[in-house]
Design a protein around this motif. Structure first.
Motif, short mmCIF file in Angstrom:
data_model
loop_
_atom_site.label_atom_id
_atom_site.label_comp_id
_atom_site.label_asym_id
_atom_site.label_seq_id
_atom_site.Cartn_x
_atom_site.Cartn_y
_atom_site.Cartn_z
N ILE A 72 0.89 -1.16 0.00
CA ILE A 72 0.00 0.00 0.00
C ILE A 72 0.93 1.21 0.00
CG2 ILE A 72 -1.67 1.29 1.38
CD1 ILE A 72 -2.73 -1.53 2.25
N ASN A 201 -11.76 1.98 8.06
CA ASN A 201 -10.92 3.13 7.72
C ASN A 201 -11.69 4.25 7.03
OD1 ASN A 201 -11.48 1.37 5.67
ND2 ASN A 201 -9.55 1.68 4.61
N TYR A 203 -14.34 7.27 6.39
CA TYR A 203 -14.81 8.31 7.31
C TYR A 203 -15.42 9.48 6.57
CZ TYR A 203 -10.35 10.52 5.98
OH TYR A 203 -9.30 11.06 5.27
N HIS A 233 -14.08 9.91 2.83
CA HIS A 233 -13.15 8.85 2.39
C HIS A 233 -13.92 7.54 2.29
CE1 HIS A 233 -9.91 5.72 3.60
NE2 HIS A 233 -9.78 5.96 2.32
N GLY A 372 -5.45 11.85 4.00
CA GLY A 372 -5.96 11.61 5.36
C GLY A 372 -4.80 11.43 6.32
N GLY A 373 -5.08 11.63 7.60
CA GLY A 373 -4.05 11.40 8.61
C GLY A 373 -4.60 10.43 9.64
N SER A 374 -5.41 10.97 10.56
CA SER A 374 -6.17 10.13 11.48
C SER A 374 -7.26 10.99 12.09
CB SER A 374 -5.28 9.56 12.58
OG SER A 374 -5.10 10.54 13.60
N MET A 375 -8.20 10.37 12.78
CA MET A 375 -9.32 11.11 13.37
C MET A 375 -8.90 11.93 14.59
SD MET A 375 -11.42 7.94 14.94
CE MET A 375 -10.58 6.61 15.80
N SER A 379 -4.98 16.10 8.87
CA SER A 379 -4.96 15.66 7.47
C SER A 379 -4.35 16.81 6.67
CB SER A 379 -6.37 15.35 6.99
OG SER A 379 -6.95 14.31 7.76
N GLY A 399 -1.96 8.97 2.62
CA GLY A 399 -2.37 9.08 4.02
C GLY A 399 -1.14 9.07 4.88
N ALA A 400 -1.37 8.79 6.17
CA ALA A 400 -0.24 8.63 7.08
C ALA A 400 0.33 7.23 6.88
CB ALA A 400 -0.70 8.83 8.51
N GLY A 401 -0.56 6.28 6.63
CA GLY A 401 -0.15 4.88 6.52
C GLY A 401 -0.16 4.24 7.90
N GLU A 440 -8.75 1.92 14.54
CA GLU A 440 -8.41 3.14 13.82
C GLU A 440 -7.86 4.22 14.75
OE1 GLU A 440 -8.72 3.83 10.47
OE2 GLU A 440 -8.97 1.68 10.31
N TYR A 445 -1.57 4.87 13.45
CA TYR A 445 -1.04 5.42 12.19
C TYR A 445 0.31 6.10 12.40
CZ TYR A 445 -5.34 4.27 9.78
OH TYR A 445 -6.36 3.59 9.20
N CYS A 472 -15.97 13.43 13.39
CA CYS A 472 -15.64 12.33 12.48
C CYS A 472 -16.68 11.22 12.60
CB CYS A 472 -14.25 11.77 12.80
SG CYS A 472 -13.75 10.44 11.68
N LYS A 474 -17.20 7.58 11.67
CA LYS A 474 -16.33 6.46 11.29
C LYS A 474 -17.20 5.28 10.90
CE LYS A 474 -12.06 5.80 11.59
NZ LYS A 474 -11.14 5.87 10.43
P1 5GP Z 1 -6.66 3.69 3.40
O1 5GP Z 1 -7.25 4.15 2.14
O2 5GP Z 1 -5.27 3.13 3.19
O3 5GP Z 1 -7.51 2.79 4.19
O4 5GP Z 1 -6.53 4.97 4.32
C1 5GP Z 1 -5.95 6.15 3.87
C2 5GP Z 1 -5.44 6.98 5.02
O5 5GP Z 1 -6.51 7.59 5.72
C3 5GP Z 1 -4.72 6.21 6.11
O6 5GP Z 1 -3.38 5.96 5.75
C4 5GP Z 1 -4.83 7.14 7.30
O7 5GP Z 1 -3.71 7.98 7.43
C5 5GP Z 1 -6.05 7.99 6.99
N1 5GP Z 1 -7.16 7.82 7.95
C6 5GP Z 1 -7.68 6.66 8.43
N2 5GP Z 1 -8.70 6.90 9.27
C7 5GP Z 1 -8.85 8.27 9.31
C8 5GP Z 1 -9.77 9.15 9.97
O8 5GP Z 1 -10.69 8.76 10.70
N3 5GP Z 1 -9.62 10.48 9.74
C9 5GP Z 1 -8.64 10.98 8.93
N4 5GP Z 1 -8.58 12.30 8.75
N5 5GP Z 1 -7.77 10.17 8.30
C10 5GP Z 1 -7.86 8.84 8.48
#
Ligand code: 5GP
Ligand code: MN
Ligand code: MN
Length: 475
Positions: A72, A201, A203, A233, A372-375, A379, A399-401, A440, A445, A472, A474
């Motif tokens: 990925i 993942n 959101y 997303h 995206g980054g995380s919740m 981001s 994203g962050a991964g 999540e 992340y 968020c 989810k």
């Molecule tokens: P993927 O498509 O690989 O599942 O996710 C893409 C990216 O979305 C992840 O690498 C992660 O950094 C980011 N991500 C996952 N959950 C959340 C969330 O709840 N909020 C935000 N802003 N980013 C997220």
């Protein structure tokens, strides 16, 4: 061992071809990120380099982590005239999963005044979670029309406006889609899943712009500090997953028939110029349309919620970009323009300024890159660069991964505890699944700022703005 990698710059690491590799592998990351990277990524990015018809190099983006076959965060381009292949595992199972970002015309204070009501209403109106269904039921001919028409179909059905299409890749409709290449089972799985977020993942996030790094690009995108935006997303739901599963199986059998040696059966693929390759491309493009239609319908639902809760809000589309695709694109390689099939799996297209596929009003500045980054952290919005073309076929991170597996995250956190801690910091999470929230958790992340800084320093894309979550939803 990274001691064996050639370090071209502080952000570009090359693994020379060895064994069956046809081209080098290139990883974009800073030293800390590359050291922390899942070792499987090194192996996977090298395995991809063995596939027939691969051009220039097999790439991994700074957010790369282990994936099915391809990492990925993997990018690879293939030449159909040189035996090049298309791989279901190189696109990923959630075909055309992607991010769409909407303006709101609101500032942080407008939203914080009604934050809880907004969170509750979004959660009530947006179907989220495993197996959730939407209000739309598609019969056979409607399903085929959706698979051929994408977001343009959704707009015709009354979900959003024609102006939205100007801000979506492929103008909202992927050409070359073949609904007839999509199995009945895949269509059946999708029958009542249109306009749903899905699980895990995925959101829907209300975010504030906390910092602008590039004023000119931010102005062109129409964002300023303290603005509020909404990011969605999600992808092609059950349909994309079913297509991926079925074609992967067929490609495993076909590979030996086509005389393709696979270092890993998860890299199953077929020549682009073969009946199986063509059928997969047709089905995959139909799944791209499914994802584009899905995000368009969700957009319409979000607009309805905002019109109830904050009537003065206006939600035009900033941009919609997919990060699990294989697309036919023209690229210049060694001074020659060639038509290549670029796989981006967990990687975002990032066309630089002037590219003809960018909407007119954004072309001078470059394509928005939504990350995206995380919740619980943040981001980013970036913009494609001219150099990106030569570095990675114009691709950047998505994203962050993940830094840890879902299972590990589930053992480390409790959903309730994550929700309470975020609420104490002013971030409202709504989700049908406590387990999903734990999996999540922001700590699962990588540091999104480090990833984005590496992408920026490597030249893949340039930072424009940082966003932080307010609400968020989810899956
Ligand atoms: P993927 O498509 O690989 O599942 O996710 C893409 C990216 O979305 C992840 O690498 C992660 O950094 C980011 N991500 C996952 N959950 C959340 C969330 O709840 N909020 C935000 N802003 N980013 C997220
Ligand atoms: Mn997805
Ligand atoms: Mn995704």
């Amino acid at each position: 061992d990274i001691a064996l990698f050639a370090r071209h710059t502080d952000y570009e690491w090359e693994i020379a071809p060895h064994g069956a590799m046809r081209v080098p592998a290139v990883i974009y990351a800073d030293e800390a990120l590359i050291r922390a990277m899942d070792h499987k990524v090194y192996e996977q990015v090298c395995n991809v380099a063995t596939l027939p018809g691969i051009v220039k190099a097999s790439y991994a983006m700074p957010d790369a982590h282990w994936g099915y076959g391809f990492p990925i965060g993997g990018v690879a381009a293939f030449d159909p005239d040189d035996g090049g292949v298309v791989s279901a595992g190189g696109v990923g199972f959630d075909i055309s999963c992607g991010v769409r970002c909407l303006h709101t015309g609101l500032n942080t204070e407008d939203v914080m005044a009604v934050q809880k009501m907004l969170a509750d209403t979004l959660y009530r109106e947006i179907p989220a979670g495993l197996g959730s269904t939407g209000a739309i039921r598609l019969n056979q001919s409607e399903m085929d029309a959706m698979l051929a028409g994408g977001a343009a179909w959704a707009v015709k059905q009354g979900h959003g406006s024609a102006a939205d299409l100007d801000h979506i890749e492929e103008h909202g409709q992927m050409r070359g889609a073949r609904p007839d290449c999509v199995s009945e089972h895949a269509k059946k799985r999708q029958r009542d899943e249109m306009g749903t977020l899905g699980s895990g993942n995925h959101y829907l996030e209300v975010q504030k712009v906390v910092r602008v790094f590039d004023t000119r690009a931010a102005e062109a995108f129409g964002i300023r500090e303290n603005d509020v935006v909404v990011s969605i997303h999600c992808g092609s739901r059950g349909l994309g997953h079913q297509i991926g599963t079925e074609f992967l199986k067929e490609m495993v059998t076909a590979a030996s028939h086509y005389g393709i040696m696979l270092p890993d059966r998860e890299l199953a693929c077929a020549p682009i110029n073969s009946p199986l390759g063509e059928n997969y491309l047709g089905a995959m493009r139909a799944a791209i349309n499914c994802a584009l239609a899905n995000r368009q319908i969700l957009t319409h639902l979000v607009r309805e919620v905002f019109s109830q809760v904050i009537p003065k809000a206006r939600l035009p589309l900033l941009y919609d970009v997919s990060h699990n695709t294989c697309k036919a694109e023209e690229h210049v390689v060694d001074g020659k323009r060639r038509k290549l099939y670029v796989h981006r799996k967990g990687a975002t297209r990032a066309f630089g300024p002037g590219h003809p596929d960018i909407p007119d009003i954004l072309r001078a500045v470059g394509q928005p890159v939504l990350i995206g980054g995380s919740m619980g952290t943040g981001s980013y919005i970036l913009v494609g660069t001219k150099q990106g073309e030569a570095l990675s076929f114009s691709s950047a991170c998505h994203g962050a991964g993940r830094a840890m597996s879902r299972h590990q995250a589930y053992k480390t956190w409790k959903g309730r505890q994550v929700i309470d801690e975020l609420a104490a910091r002013g971030i409202l999470i709504r989700s049908p699944s406590g387990r999903g929230v734990a999996e999540e958790a922001p700590g699962a992340y990588k540091d999104v700022s480090a990833v984005v800084d590496a992408a920026d320093a490597a030249g893949l894309a340039r930072k424009v703005a940082r966003l932080e979550p307010l609400v968020c939803i989810k899956g």
